[in-house]
Design a protein around this motif. Sequence first.
Motif, short mmCIF file in Angstrom:
data_model
loop_
_atom_site.label_atom_id
_atom_site.label_comp_id
_atom_site.label_asym_id
_atom_site.label_seq_id
_atom_site.Cartn_x
_atom_site.Cartn_y
_atom_site.Cartn_z
N ILE A 232 0.83 -1.20 0.00
CA ILE A 232 0.00 0.00 0.00
C ILE A 232 0.87 1.26 0.00
CG2 ILE A 232 -1.69 1.32 1.35
CD1 ILE A 232 -2.96 -1.28 2.18
N GLU A 233 2.02 1.17 0.63
CA GLU A 233 2.92 2.32 0.69
C GLU A 233 3.42 2.75 -0.69
OE1 GLU A 233 2.69 0.43 4.62
OE2 GLU A 233 3.05 -0.32 2.58
N THR A 234 3.24 1.88 -1.69
CA THR A 234 3.62 2.22 -3.07
C THR A 234 2.98 3.53 -3.51
OG1 THR A 234 3.86 -0.11 -3.67
CG2 THR A 234 3.56 1.44 -5.48
N GLU A 235 1.78 3.79 -3.04
CA GLU A 235 1.06 4.98 -3.50
C GLU A 235 1.67 6.28 -2.97
OE1 GLU A 235 -2.74 6.19 -1.07
OE2 GLU A 235 -2.82 4.03 -1.38
N GLN A 236 2.50 6.19 -1.93
CA GLN A 236 3.02 7.41 -1.31
C GLN A 236 3.87 8.25 -2.28
OE1 GLN A 236 5.06 6.17 2.26
NE2 GLN A 236 3.17 5.56 3.30
N LYS A 237 4.64 7.58 -3.15
CA LYS A 237 5.48 8.35 -4.08
C LYS A 237 4.63 9.11 -5.09
CE LYS A 237 6.33 4.49 -7.32
NZ LYS A 237 7.39 3.63 -7.94
N TYR A 238 3.43 8.60 -5.36
CA TYR A 238 2.51 9.32 -6.24
C TYR A 238 1.83 10.45 -5.48
CZ TYR A 238 3.05 5.26 -9.32
OH TYR A 238 3.57 4.28 -10.12
N ALA A 239 1.40 10.16 -4.26
CA ALA A 239 0.64 11.12 -3.46
C ALA A 239 1.46 12.36 -3.12
CB ALA A 239 0.11 10.47 -2.20
N LYS A 240 2.79 12.25 -3.15
CA LYS A 240 3.63 13.41 -2.85
C LYS A 240 3.51 14.49 -3.91
CE LYS A 240 7.21 10.92 -0.26
NZ LYS A 240 8.64 10.47 -0.26
N ILE A 241 3.13 14.11 -5.13
CA ILE A 241 3.16 15.07 -6.22
C ILE A 241 1.86 15.20 -6.98
CG2 ILE A 241 4.01 13.43 -7.96
CD1 ILE A 241 5.87 15.69 -8.95
N MET A 242 0.94 14.21 -6.85
CA MET A 242 -0.31 14.27 -7.61
C MET A 242 -1.44 13.66 -6.80
SD MET A 242 0.05 11.21 -10.47
CE MET A 242 1.55 11.92 -11.17
N PRO A 243 -2.69 13.96 -7.14
CA PRO A 243 -3.82 13.32 -6.46
C PRO A 243 -3.83 11.82 -6.71
CG PRO A 243 -4.53 15.26 -7.69
CD PRO A 243 -3.13 14.97 -8.14
N VAL A 244 -4.30 11.08 -5.70
CA VAL A 244 -4.42 9.62 -5.80
C VAL A 244 -5.86 9.22 -5.51
CG1 VAL A 244 -3.76 7.40 -4.78
CG2 VAL A 244 -2.02 9.16 -5.17
N ARG A 344 1.91 1.96 -17.73
CA ARG A 344 3.29 2.05 -17.23
C ARG A 344 4.06 3.16 -17.95
NH1 ARG A 344 5.23 -4.25 -16.08
NH2 ARG A 344 3.44 -4.81 -14.80
N ASP A 345 3.43 4.33 -18.03
CA ASP A 345 4.06 5.49 -18.66
C ASP A 345 5.07 6.12 -17.70
OD1 ASP A 345 2.60 7.31 -16.85
OD2 ASP A 345 0.85 6.70 -18.01
N ASN A 346 5.67 7.22 -18.11
CA ASN A 346 6.67 7.90 -17.29
C ASN A 346 6.18 9.25 -16.78
OD1 ASN A 346 6.66 9.25 -19.74
ND2 ASN A 346 8.87 9.60 -19.77
N CYS A 347 4.85 9.38 -16.60
CA CYS A 347 4.28 10.67 -16.22
C CYS A 347 4.72 11.12 -14.83
CB CYS A 347 2.76 10.61 -16.31
SG CYS A 347 2.16 10.56 -18.01
N LEU A 348 4.86 10.18 -13.90
CA LEU A 348 5.34 10.55 -12.57
C LEU A 348 6.75 11.13 -12.65
CD1 LEU A 348 5.03 10.57 -9.48
CD2 LEU A 348 5.96 8.24 -9.46
N GLU A 349 7.59 10.51 -13.43
CA GLU A 349 8.96 10.99 -13.58
C GLU A 349 9.00 12.36 -14.26
OE1 GLU A 349 7.90 7.98 -14.34
OE2 GLU A 349 8.95 6.78 -12.83
N LEU A 350 8.16 12.55 -15.26
CA LEU A 350 8.12 13.85 -15.95
C LEU A 350 7.70 14.96 -15.00
CD1 LEU A 350 6.44 12.90 -19.36
CD2 LEU A 350 8.82 13.61 -19.00
N ALA A 351 6.67 14.70 -14.20
CA ALA A 351 6.19 15.71 -13.26
C ALA A 351 7.25 16.02 -12.20
CB ALA A 351 4.90 15.23 -12.59
N THR A 352 7.94 14.99 -11.75
CA THR A 352 9.00 15.19 -10.75
C THR A 352 10.14 16.01 -11.31
OG1 THR A 352 8.42 13.07 -9.72
CG2 THR A 352 10.56 14.00 -9.17
N GLN A 353 10.55 15.69 -12.54
CA GLN A 353 11.65 16.41 -13.17
C GLN A 353 11.32 17.89 -13.37
OE1 GLN A 353 12.34 14.26 -16.82
NE2 GLN A 353 13.09 12.44 -15.78
N GLN A 354 10.06 18.18 -13.66
CA GLN A 354 9.66 19.57 -13.88
C GLN A 354 9.34 20.31 -12.58
OE1 GLN A 354 6.74 20.23 -16.98
NE2 GLN A 354 7.47 18.49 -18.18
N GLY A 355 9.39 19.60 -11.46
CA GLY A 355 9.14 20.23 -10.18
C GLY A 355 7.72 20.74 -10.01
N LEU A 356 6.75 20.01 -10.59
CA LEU A 356 5.37 20.45 -10.51
C LEU A 356 4.81 20.28 -9.10
CD1 LEU A 356 3.87 19.14 -13.86
CD2 LEU A 356 5.12 21.25 -13.38
#
Length: 404
Positions: A232-244, A344-356
Motif C-alpha cells: 500500500i505504501e507504493t502509492e506514497q510516491k505518487y501522493a507526494k506530487i499528484m492526487p491519488v 506504465r508510462d513515465n508521467c510521474l517521472e516527468l512531473a517530478t523532473q519539472q518540479g510540478l
Amino acid sequence: MTGFHKLYTLDGGSRKRLSVLLICLVLAVTLIVTFVLVSKKVQTSTTIPSSPQAVQLTLAPEEERTVQGRYLFSGTIVLARAIEKYANGDYAQPFSKLSTFEPEKYDGWMADLECPVTYNNVSYQKQIDDLVFNCRPEWLPNYSQYFNFVNLSNNHSNNMGLDGFLETQNHMDEAGVQVVGNYDPSVVEDDCEVMALPVRVIGANEKVESGELPVAFCAFHYFFRLPRAGEIETEQKYAKIMPVFGFMHIGVEYLPTAGVDQVNVGHAIIDSGAEFVIGNSPHWVQNGEVYMGKPIFYSTGNFMFDQLDYETQRGLNVDVSIQVGYDDNIKKWLEIGRNCKVRRDNCLELATQQGLKKPKLKLIYAPIASSTGNRKVTQKGDAVLQASVEERLGWASMSAQLGQ
C-alpha cells in the motif's frame, strides 16, 4: 488713440454675445475630444473574433479559468455465465440501458471487471460449478463506448492464469481502456497507474477546452490475504506530487457491514495519501465512513452480474466531481497529461523532473443506485432503490461530515 479705441472697443451687448460664442466654442471642442478618446478606448478593448482561432484567443485569463471533471465509479461486472448466455451473441444487450445513467454527463466511467478477457472457451456449466469466468474480447467495443477505465484488482482476473491476465491487459490497451490493478498485489508495477483523467478547462465566457489531468489510480486486491509491507505504501510516491484515487478489493462476501480488515486497509490507503477509497468484493452494498476528512465507500456491490437475490441485484455507483483553478502549474500538468494514456508510462517521472506542485482538488461526491441481476439488464435505480442504498451507506451522516 481715441480713434483706435473706438474701433476695437465693444459695447456691453457685443461683449455679452462674444462671451456666449466663446463658451459654445469651448464646449464643442470638449465634446469632440471626449468622443475621440472614448472611441479609441472602445476600439482597443473590444475584439471581434473573425475566425475560430480568434475565439480561442479570447478565452478568459488564467486566473478566471477552472478545470472540471465528473466521473462515475461502479461495481462488479462479469460478462460471462448467465449474462453471456441470455445475451445470446448480442454483445450490446447488457449495455442497452446504460443510457439511464446519462453517460453524456460524465467525463469518465470505471468499473471492476471480475473476469479475464481472452479467446478461451469456458462452458456455462463449468462457470456455475467451478466459478471460473472468462469474458470474450467481443464485449470490448461496447464496454469501451461507456467505460474508459477498468479495475482488474480482484479474485477472478486470474481465472485464465497469468497468460490470460496479460492477454486481458493487452486487449484493454487495444480497446483504448486505461487499466489499473493486478490479482497479485505484490506486482507493484500494476498497483498504481497514472491515468489521463479527461477534464474540461472552462473560461469565464463559458468557452470549453478538453484536456487530460494526470491522476494516480491505486488498486489493491486482498481477498485471499492481507497487505504485506511496502504494498500500500507504493502509492506514497505518487501522493507526494499528484492526487491519488484509491480502490480496494477486500471483504467477506454477502455481509451488509464492512469488517475489521476492510476498515484497516481502507484507512491505510487514506493514510498513504489517497483522496478517497472505493471498495468492492462482498457483492452487497455496504456502509461507508469519513476518515481523516475523506470518504471510504466499503463496497459498491454488483453492477452487471447474474446473481439472484435482492442484495446482489442492487449496486452503488460513486459520482465524483472535481474542480481546480487553472494556473501555470495546472497548465504544465495538462501538457504532461497527453502522454499518460499508455500503461506504465513515465508521467510521474516527468512531473517530478519539472518540479510540478500537487494540484489541490475540490471534490464533491454523490451516490447513485443501480439494479442488475439474472436476466435483468443493468439500469439506474428508481427512487425507492436510491433511498435504500443511501440508507445502507449512511450517506446522510457522510455528506454532513464532508460538508456537502
